[in-house]
Design an enzyme around this catalytic site. Structure first.
Site, PDB file in Angstrom:
ATOM      1  N   HIS A 148       0.833  -1.196   0.000  1.00  0.00           N
ATOM      2  CA  HIS A 148       0.000   0.000   0.000  1.00  0.00           C
ATOM      3  C   HIS A 148       0.869   1.248   0.000  1.00  0.00           C
ATOM      4  O   HIS A 148       0.434   2.316   0.397  1.00  0.00           O
ATOM      5  CB  HIS A 148      -0.961  -0.008   1.200  1.00  0.00           C
ATOM      6  CG  HIS A 148      -1.567  -1.348   1.441  1.00  0.00           C
ATOM      7  ND1 HIS A 148      -1.044  -2.240   2.330  1.00  0.00           N
ATOM      8  CD2 HIS A 148      -2.596  -1.963   0.845  1.00  0.00           C
ATOM      9  CE1 HIS A 148      -1.746  -3.368   2.281  1.00  0.00           C
ATOM     10  NE2 HIS A 148      -2.684  -3.225   1.399  1.00  0.00           N
TER      11      HIS A 148
HETATM   12  S1  FES Z   1       2.003  -0.543   3.120  1.00  0.00           S
HETATM   13 FE1  FES Z   1       0.397  -1.886   3.695  1.00  0.00          FE
HETATM   14  S2  FES Z   1       1.502  -3.610   4.332  1.00  0.00           S
HETATM   15 FE2  FES Z   1       3.056  -2.261   3.823  1.00  0.00          FE
END
Ligand code: FES
Ligand code: HEM
Lengths: 183, 432
Positions: A148
């Protein structure tokens, strides 16, 4: 109740012995059920053999400056990076109060060249990229989590993205100059 | 049920002791009068039931061949695919069946949203449906972990980590869910046990769902109550045959996927064995979770300094389903069907598009762009709209909108021999 032939002691509030018995029995039932349910719930917690996983020793001598290795401890990847002088400098230059999880670089290392951390993104648990040469290291030259989009700096501190915390430092100690024990 | 059947002496002997034949007759037989105007949108309930049965049967056959251990799970699934007689068919039916189960249930839900099937006196029926949806999600998630491929492993990791967002006790909960310090063999084992159990729990809730349905009977495209026998026809043979026709269409489409594109809905990375030390560069959930995944990722900011981004995303993701529980009380309009609610109908379609946009965003990478806007920004707008639809638009529209006049009964236009749902004779529906 009023028709009861047995005479019962009754105080002003209309509470009687039977109310007490109901409460006491109910409370016992709750405690008893809890005592039975807890072992069921607790059986799902880590078992003794899982907890017993020993600590590990790692020989650092083969890691060149600028390189990193990943070892497994308690089923988790541990990142060990032999940092360059430039990387250390970069990590130290960041004003601590600008960080979302404020920690100075000194607090995160025992010897500045060796950065040891659990390589699990503090957002939802992916393994950030940046360990291998050629992997994308994110905007702050440390690690980048592809899941993410969290960016970590050369001290493993969270700089951008949804992750709330810095990559955690596991308990470890230096046995010799180039050997550490994790756990 | 035909009288001849009920007069059979064996049938009567059983019926006297266990009235199972009249029970069946009152559930799906000629003894269950249903509104005469049900459209094909009313096929999806029985289709969902069939899909559940397909999942349970193929699942039990797979379970006879599957090994829930981190060292063997992946290989046992490959063995099912290559060596077990028709194993490929069982697995492809089960994997694609899950997708189609969700398609059917999502259509079923949107049918309810359009025709106001969640309104009195069907609130509990609707709530039981949302419970089924939650159970299905849990079941499908844990099933997807079983093949122990890369996507299985990382889906398990990311989803269980959602619980770490809970303040104070989050970490302990995650350790408890895992039975260790990472997703590992204890996790796989318990997911298998639960994946076997939950479909039967679903079965039980479906039973109660149908029980509640039969108290007041089906809603219908006009959304008005049935007024008497002239508004109804017996379930059997009219709707049994209609449901069977729909089932035929459903099975053709399912077969098209199972036989010609069995991996189209899946993800190739799940044919790589799980590797706890390497996350695939782009992880996405199965398509049926994508809108919720987009909502989760949309929150990349702390809310009012007290709710950190991670917790905010998790709250909104679960909230997006929880809001369905209170929908019957958010919508204050006594008119059920969107046919007679011109304003609500438009918002219904916008909401459907919004869900599709969320789904598309869920499939894209978090740091990308679409039409010159960042995916996160689009997800944020779509998430905002999702909640605004339920919490602002529906309550407002339901009080401000002036519904069109309702027909006085289901049968009237039919028996009068023409489409005379005349506004002049229409009286507003009594408060249901
Ligand atoms: S940014 Fe969501 S798990 Fe690493
Ligand atoms: C609500 C009903 C069900 C749903 C939605 C569901 C969903 C799923 C999904 C999505 C998978 C992964 C498929 C794949 O990618 O390979 C799976 C696998 C599996 N399921 Fe189910 N399932 C259901 C019922 C059952 C039942 C009742 C059983 C057993 C009694 C079962 C046994 C299995 C087994 C053994 C696997 C692993 C083999 C495989 O991956 O194909 N399932 N399930």
């Amino acid at each position: 109740m009023a028709e009861s032939t047995v005479e019962r002691t009754q105080d002003d509030e209309g509470e009687d012995r039977r109310d007490f018995l109901y409460l006491a029995a109910g409370a016992m039932a709750v405690v008893g059920t809890g005592a039975f349910v807890w072992p069921l719930v607790d059986s799902m917690n880590p078992a003794a053999d899982v907890l017993a996983l020993a600590s590990i020793e790692v020989d650092l001598s083969a890691i060149e400056e600028g390189q990193a290795i990943t070892v497994t401890w308690r089923g988790k990847p541990v990142f060990i990076r032999h940092r360059t002088a430039a990387e250390i400098e970069e990590a130290r230059a960041v004003p601590v109060d600008e960080l979302s999880d404020p920690e100075s670089d000194d607090e995160r290392v025992q010897q500045p060249e060796w950065l040891v951390m659990i390589g699990i993104c503090t957002h939802l648990g992916c393994i950030p990229k940046g360990q291998k040469a050629g992997e994308i290291k994110g905007e702050y030259g440390g690690w980048f989590c592809p899941c993410h989009g969290s960016h970590y700096d050369t001290s493993g501190r969270i700089r951008k993205g949804p992750a709330p915390l810095n990559l955690p430092v596991p308990p470890y100690e230096f046995l010799e100059d180039t050997t550490i024990r994790i756990g | 049920m035909s009288n001849g059947f009920m007069e059979n002496s064996v049938v009567r002997w059983i019926e006297h002791r266990l009235p199972i034949f009249s029970f069946i007759d009152h559930s799906v037989g000629s003894g269950y009068p249903a509104p005469r105007n049900l459209s094909y949108w009313w096929n999806f309930g029985s289709l969902a039931g069939v899909a559940l049965v397909i999942m349970i049967i193929t699942g039990i056959m797979l379970a006879m061949q599957y090994t829930p251990h981190v060292d063997y799970a992946f290989d046992s699934v490959e063995r099912i695919m290559r060596d077990v007689n028709h194993g490929w068919l069982l697995r492809y039916l089960h994997a694609n069946g899950a997708s189609f189960f969700f398609i059917v249930v999502y259509i079923h839900i949107f049918r309810g949203l359009y025709y106001g099937s969640y309104k009195a006196p069907r609130e509990l029926l609707w709530i039981l449906g949302v419970v089924i949806l939650l159970l299905m999600m849990a079941t499908a998630f844990m099933g997807y972990v079983l093949p122990w491929g890369q996507m299985s492993f990382w889906a398990a990791t990311v989803i269980t980590n959602l619980f770490s967002a809970i303040p104070l006790i989050g970490e302990s909960i995650v350790t408890w869910l895992w039975g260790g310090f990472s997703v590992d063999n204890p996790t796989l084992n318990r997911f298998y046990a639960l994946h076997y159990l939950l479909p039967f729990v679903i079965f039980a809730v479906v039973f109660v769902h149908i029980w509640a349905l039969h108290v007041h009977g089906s809603n219908n495209p006009l959304g008005i109550d049935t007024k008497g026998p002239q508004d109804k026809i017996p379930f059997h043979p009219y709707y049994t045959v209609k449901d069977l026709f729909g089932l035929g269409v459903f099975l053709i489409v399912l077969s098209a996927f199972v036989f010609f594109a069995p991996n189209y809905l899946g993800h190739p990375d799940n044919y790589i064995p799980a590797n706890p030390l390497s996350t695939p560069p782009h992880i996405v959930p199965e398509w049926y979770f994508l809108p919720f995944y987009a909502i989760l990722r949309a929150v990349d900011f702390d809310f009012l300094w007290i709710v950190p981004a991670k917790l905010g995303g998790v709250i909104l993701m679960f909230g997006s389903i929880m809001v369905l529980f209170i929908l019957p009380w958010l919508d204050r309009s006594p008119v059920r069907s969107a046919k007679f609610r011109p304003i609500y109908r438009q918002f219904f379609y916008i909401f459907a598009i919004d869900c599709v946009i969320l789904g598309i965003m869920g499939a894209k990478s978090a740091d990308g762009n679409t039409f010159g806007m960042t995916n996160v920004f689009i997800s944020q707008v779509a998430t905002f709209y999702y909640f605004a639809h339920f919490l602002v638009i529906i309550p407002l529209v339901s009080t401000l909108e002036r519904p069109k006049p309702l027909p006085s009964s289901i049968s009237e236009p039919v028996l009068k021999g023409g489409g005379s749902m005349a506004g002049a004779t229409a009286k507003p529906m009594e408060k249901a």
